[in-house]
Motif scaffolding. Structure first.
Motif, short mmCIF file in Angstrom:
data_model
loop_
_atom_site.label_atom_id
_atom_site.label_comp_id
_atom_site.label_asym_id
_atom_site.label_seq_id
_atom_site.Cartn_x
_atom_site.Cartn_y
_atom_site.Cartn_z
N GLY A 51 -28.50 17.34 -33.46
CA GLY A 51 -26.87 17.46 -32.14
C GLY A 51 -26.24 18.41 -32.50
O GLY A 51 -24.81 18.32 -32.54
N LEU A 52 -26.83 19.37 -33.37
CA LEU A 52 -24.99 20.19 -33.62
C LEU A 52 -25.09 22.11 -32.52
O LEU A 52 -23.96 22.16 -31.61
N ILE A 55 -21.96 20.42 -30.28
CA ILE A 55 -20.99 19.94 -30.72
C ILE A 55 -20.29 20.99 -30.66
O ILE A 55 -19.00 21.30 -30.04
N LEU A 56 -21.37 22.40 -31.67
CA LEU A 56 -21.21 23.96 -31.31
C LEU A 56 -20.26 24.10 -29.89
O LEU A 56 -19.82 24.75 -29.43
N ALA A 57 -21.26 23.72 -28.77
CA ALA A 57 -21.54 24.24 -27.22
C ALA A 57 -19.79 23.43 -27.39
O ALA A 57 -18.44 23.99 -26.32
N THR A 58 -19.54 22.09 -27.49
CA THR A 58 -18.48 21.88 -26.84
C THR A 58 -17.21 22.35 -28.10
O THR A 58 -16.02 22.99 -27.10
N GLY A 101 -27.42 16.02 -24.24
CA GLY A 101 -27.12 16.74 -25.20
C GLY A 101 -25.88 16.95 -24.17
O GLY A 101 -24.99 17.18 -24.06
N TRP A 102 -26.05 17.89 -22.97
CA TRP A 102 -25.32 18.73 -21.99
C TRP A 102 -25.08 17.32 -21.14
O TRP A 102 -23.69 17.35 -21.06
N ALA A 130 -15.41 13.12 -30.52
CA ALA A 130 -16.40 12.42 -30.99
C ALA A 130 -17.56 13.64 -31.48
O ALA A 130 -18.02 12.82 -32.90
N MET A 131 -17.40 14.48 -31.08
CA MET A 131 -18.48 15.81 -31.55
C MET A 131 -17.39 15.91 -32.60
O MET A 131 -18.25 16.31 -34.05
#
Length: 152
Positions: A51-52, A55-58, A101-102, A130-131
């Motif tokens: 799920g990284l 997380i990193l996109a967010t 994920g998106w 949450a991320m």
């Protein structure tokens, strides 16, 4: 220009004005005029599946979204170096997982394979917290895996 960027531009932008099309604009409250396109989120293979990417996109979105009216992406798999992704069923499974994920971040399918979210989206803001929590949990798990005697 990449195929993904071309697909995104065709789905969202009026070719004459360069602004959002009427249907894309209807999805987005007017909070800015810039466009942010998440073209690629790439992780080394050893870090995938946790799920990284989401997380990193967010984190990147929140850092870059000032002045943006819309944020777009075209989820998919661009790294075909793994032999198992050459199987169509596995490729489709992984691509669907990337899209989920998106969607978890707040993106919604707009047209074709182009997903769109507003920087004013409540879900995008909620997912930011949450991320952060998920990243902290992953960090703890990783530290414990490195040294099982360590406690947090």
């Amino acid at each position: 220009m990449s195929g993904e960027l071309d697909e995104t531009a065709q789905a969202l932008l009026d070719p004459i004005t360069g602004n959002f099309t009427e249907d894309a604009g209807a999805w987005l409250p007017y909070v800015g005029s810039a466009h942010l396109v998440m073209d690629r989120v790439t992780l080394d293979e050893q870090w995938r599946g946790y799920g990284l990417g989401a997380i990193l996109a967010t984190k990147a979105i929140h850092r870059l979204m000032a002045g943006c009216r819309g944020i777009a992406c075209s989820p998919g798999v661009t790294d075909l170096s793994s032999d198992h992704l050459r199987n169509q069923a596995e490729f489709d499974r992984v691509t669907a997982k990337v899209a989920r994920g998106w969607e978890r971040i707040g993106f919604r399918l707009h047209r074709g394979n182009v997903y769109l979210v507003s920087p004013a989206s409540l879900q995008l803001e909620e997912q930011r917290g949450a991320m952060r929590q998920r990243l902290a949990e992953l960090g703890i798990s990783w530290r414990l895996a490195q040294d099982p005697t360590a406690s947090s």
